[in-house]
Design a protein around this motif. Structure first.
Motif, PDB file in Angstrom:
ATOM      1  N   LEU A 296      -9.664 -11.548  -8.249  1.00 27.36           N
ATOM      2  CA  LEU A 296      -8.653 -11.125  -7.283  1.00 27.36           C
ATOM      3  C   LEU A 296      -8.466  -9.611  -7.287  1.00 27.36           C
ATOM      4  O   LEU A 296      -8.532  -8.956  -8.328  1.00 27.36           O
ATOM      5  CB  LEU A 296      -7.319 -11.811  -7.574  1.00 27.36           C
ATOM      6  CG  LEU A 296      -7.273 -13.324  -7.374  1.00 27.36           C
ATOM      7  CD1 LEU A 296      -5.859 -13.845  -7.586  1.00 27.36           C
ATOM      8  CD2 LEU A 296      -7.777 -13.710  -5.992  1.00 27.36           C
ATOM      9  N   ASN A 297      -8.176  -9.080  -6.089  1.00 34.43           N
ATOM     10  CA  ASN A 297      -7.901  -7.655  -5.906  1.00 34.43           C
ATOM     11  C   ASN A 297      -6.427  -7.497  -5.561  1.00 34.43           C
ATOM     12  O   ASN A 297      -5.917  -8.162  -4.658  1.00 34.43           O
ATOM     13  CB  ASN A 297      -8.776  -7.090  -4.785  1.00 34.43           C
ATOM     14  CG  ASN A 297      -8.546  -5.606  -4.569  1.00 34.43           C
ATOM     15  OD1 ASN A 297      -7.615  -5.222  -3.862  1.00 34.43           O
ATOM     16  ND2 ASN A 297      -9.406  -4.785  -5.166  1.00 34.43           N
ATOM     17  N   ASP A 298      -5.738  -6.633  -6.283  1.00 36.56           N
ATOM     18  CA  ASP A 298      -4.296  -6.530  -6.092  1.00 36.56           C
ATOM     19  C   ASP A 298      -3.914  -6.027  -4.708  1.00 36.56           C
ATOM     20  O   ASP A 298      -2.928  -6.471  -4.113  1.00 36.56           O
ATOM     21  CB  ASP A 298      -3.681  -5.639  -7.174  1.00 36.56           C
ATOM     22  CG  ASP A 298      -4.354  -4.277  -7.254  1.00 36.56           C
ATOM     23  OD1 ASP A 298      -5.406  -4.104  -6.617  1.00 36.56           O
ATOM     24  OD2 ASP A 298      -3.824  -3.401  -7.960  1.00 36.56           O
ATOM     25  N   ARG A 299      -4.702  -5.107  -4.096  1.00 35.53           N
ATOM     26  CA  ARG A 299      -4.354  -4.594  -2.779  1.00 35.53           C
ATOM     27  C   ARG A 299      -4.561  -5.646  -1.696  1.00 35.53           C
ATOM     28  O   ARG A 299      -3.754  -5.789  -0.786  1.00 35.53           O
ATOM     29  CB  ARG A 299      -5.197  -3.341  -2.473  1.00 35.53           C
ATOM     30  CG  ARG A 299      -4.656  -2.090  -3.165  1.00 35.53           C
ATOM     31  CD  ARG A 299      -5.416  -0.863  -2.792  1.00 35.53           C
ATOM     32  NE  ARG A 299      -6.738  -0.839  -3.438  1.00 35.53           N
ATOM     33  CZ  ARG A 299      -7.594   0.178  -3.345  1.00 35.53           C
ATOM     34  NH1 ARG A 299      -7.291   1.229  -2.613  1.00 35.53           N
ATOM     35  NH2 ARG A 299      -8.751   0.144  -3.982  1.00 35.53           N
ATOM     36  N   VAL A 300      -5.652  -6.405  -1.808  1.00 35.32           N
ATOM     37  CA  VAL A 300      -5.885  -7.481  -0.838  1.00 35.32           C
ATOM     38  C   VAL A 300      -4.808  -8.543  -0.977  1.00 35.32           C
ATOM     39  O   VAL A 300      -4.266  -9.040   0.024  1.00 35.32           O
ATOM     40  CB  VAL A 300      -7.280  -8.098  -1.061  1.00 35.32           C
ATOM     41  CG1 VAL A 300      -7.470  -9.312  -0.151  1.00 35.32           C
ATOM     42  CG2 VAL A 300      -8.370  -7.071  -0.799  1.00 35.32           C
ATOM     43  N   PHE A 301      -4.451  -8.878  -2.185  1.00 36.41           N
ATOM     44  CA  PHE A 301      -3.421  -9.887  -2.418  1.00 36.41           C
ATOM     45  C   PHE A 301      -2.085  -9.428  -1.850  1.00 36.41           C
ATOM     46  O   PHE A 301      -1.370 -10.204  -1.186  1.00 36.41           O
ATOM     47  CB  PHE A 301      -3.292 -10.149  -3.921  1.00 36.41           C
ATOM     48  CG  PHE A 301      -2.340 -11.257  -4.279  1.00 36.41           C
ATOM     49  CD1 PHE A 301      -2.789 -12.561  -4.419  1.00 36.41           C
ATOM     50  CD2 PHE A 301      -0.982 -10.992  -4.489  1.00 36.41           C
ATOM     51  CE1 PHE A 301      -1.914 -13.588  -4.752  1.00 36.41           C
ATOM     52  CE2 PHE A 301      -0.111 -12.009  -4.816  1.00 36.41           C
ATOM     53  CZ  PHE A 301      -0.580 -13.313  -4.949  1.00 36.41           C
ATOM     54  N   ALA A 302      -1.725  -8.163  -2.082  1.00 32.30           N
ATOM     55  CA  ALA A 302      -0.447  -7.639  -1.596  1.00 32.30           C
ATOM     56  C   ALA A 302      -0.420  -7.581  -0.072  1.00 32.30           C
ATOM     57  O   ALA A 302       0.611  -7.860   0.556  1.00 32.30           O
ATOM     58  CB  ALA A 302      -0.189  -6.253  -2.192  1.00 32.30           C
ATOM     59  N   SER A 303      -1.550  -7.236   0.559  1.00 33.68           N
ATOM     60  CA  SER A 303      -1.584  -7.156   2.015  1.00 33.68           C
ATOM     61  C   SER A 303      -1.467  -8.530   2.670  1.00 33.68           C
ATOM     62  O   SER A 303      -0.934  -8.655   3.776  1.00 33.68           O
ATOM     63  CB  SER A 303      -2.882  -6.479   2.470  1.00 33.68           C
ATOM     64  OG  SER A 303      -4.010  -7.291   2.134  1.00 33.68           O
ATOM     65  N   MET A 304      -1.940  -9.560   1.999  1.00 31.39           N
ATOM     66  CA  MET A 304      -1.909 -10.917   2.559  1.00 31.39           C
ATOM     67  C   MET A 304      -0.584 -11.624   2.288  1.00 31.39           C
ATOM     68  O   MET A 304      -0.132 -12.441   3.107  1.00 31.39           O
ATOM     69  CB  MET A 304      -3.051 -11.755   1.986  1.00 31.39           C
ATOM     70  CG  MET A 304      -4.435 -11.224   2.315  1.00 31.39           C
ATOM     71  SD  MET A 304      -4.796 -11.208   4.092  1.00 31.39           S
ATOM     72  CE  MET A 304      -4.779 -12.956   4.457  1.00 31.39           C
TER      73      MET A 304
END
Length: 367
Positions: A296-304
């Protein structure tokens, strides 16, 4: 003397015991006695769980090999007169039959070693004789049947080979046998024995961890709902395996003893499958957590999801995904054969016993 053991766990216990048993017996017996211990692994309980029949088999085997003393070990629970047998002894013929589940599930090697020592010393020691010149049974010595253990002498039929019997009774005795049966089934091996179910669970968990919808749902679920999801998924897996694998034991007799046996067998089945399912769930949760930390990538997770990817998010996601994967594993177990499920859930002796009962039930339906 010989240790006649059923395959698998009884044989393993007998072989470990044989390393120290000769020295222990010689030390306790004194008078310069020497004991040569031979381990023989064979399914002597195949086709029956009737104690008198088993004692006759052991007697015939001992006579054929000219053994002075034979101690037989089995992981089947044995019953007689409504009581659960720990050990049957025949002083006249130098025989002992030990049911390992009656010793419980903890410190089994130590308890079995003590029981065998006491049995051998009782059989090899000087015997009192009755009016007819036959050897009379002598109570076992030592800690085997101490005051704190729920073990006491039981009833022996006049026509039986055994002349001394120890049984367990009461709630403590029932619990002792139940835990011993579950241990004999080795529930931690359930997961590895169901390869298709495990593959379905792992694949589902790997895919669900990457799905943004799963991220959002896991973040929105409260602790109680996650617990409900866990209990529901584990319960589904337990129920599916028992029903699909036909693991439920149906009593063919109307006697109270037959119904008591059925309750004992079914309780041990639920506990065995339940422990196996919990081991599966915890394993899936750990694997999903490691996978999430890696992928998991924290920026992708936060954006979703609109929330940061912190430690709590990792844990709740892994927890929820484990529930989803467990449901997939339950469905995947439907691809396993009934024989595969039984092999994963039961010990070799228990699986053969249940197969024998199933065959007998089928024969009764045909006739």
């Amino acid at each position: 003397m010989a240790l006649l053991a059923d395959p698998d766990a009884p044989t393993d216990i007998a072989r470990r015991m044989a390393r120290i048993l000769p020295a222990r017996l010689a030390e306790r017996a004194g008078q310069g006695q020497r004991f040569d211990v031979k381990v023989v692994s064979e399914p002597f309980t195949s086709g029956t769980e009737d104690p008198p029949t088993l004692m006759r088999r052991i007697m015939d085997r001992g006579r054929a090999e000219d053994w002075d003393i034979v101690v037989a070990l089995t992981d089947l629970p044995l019953h007689s007169h409504g009581r659960r047998i720990v050990v049957d002894l025949s002083h006249e013929h130098g025989l002992a039959l030990l049911s390992l589940p009656s010793l419980g599930g903890f410190r089994l090697q130590t308890r079995a070693g003590r029981a065998v020592e006491e049995a051998v010393l009782g059989l090899a020691g000087p015997q009192a004789t009755g009016a007819e010149g036959l050897a009379q049974s002598q109570p076992l010595r030592g800690p085997f049947a101490g005051r704190l253990a729920p073990i006491h002498r039981g009833q022996v039929g006049d026509e039986e080979t055994a002349d001394l019997r120890y049984v367990v009774s009461g709630p403590r005795g029932y619990l002792r046998v139940l835990v011993g049966m579950v241990r004999a089934n080795r529930p931690w091996r359930l997961v590895s024995g169901l390869s298709k179910a495990l593959a379905a669970a792992l694949a589902t968990g790997a895919i669900a961890t990457l799905d943004s919808t799963t991220w959002s749902i896991s973040g929105a679920l409260s602790g109680p709902r996650l617990v409900i999801a866990m209990v529901g998924s584990v319960g589904l897996l337990i129920g599916w395996l028992i029903v699909d694998g036909e693991l439920w034991h149906r009593s063919t007799g109307a006697s109270p003893e037959a119904r008591q046996r059925a309750r004992l067998y079914n309780t041990s089945t639920v506990l065995t499958v339940g422990i196996g399912a919990l081991v599966c769930y915890v394993g899936l949760m750990v694997i999903n957590l490691v996978w999430a930390l890696f992928i998991l990538n924290d920026r992708v997770f936060a954006s979703m999801t609109g929330t940061p990817l912190h430690a709590t998010a990792y844990l709740t996601l892994s927890w929820f995904v484990a529930s989803v994967a467990t449901v997939a594993g339950a469905l995947g177990s439907g691809l396993e054969s009934d024989e595969t499920i039984r092999a994963a859930a039961y010990s070799t002796r228990e699986k053969e016993r249940r197969q024998m009962l199933q065959d007998d039930h089928g024969d009764q339906l045909v006739t």
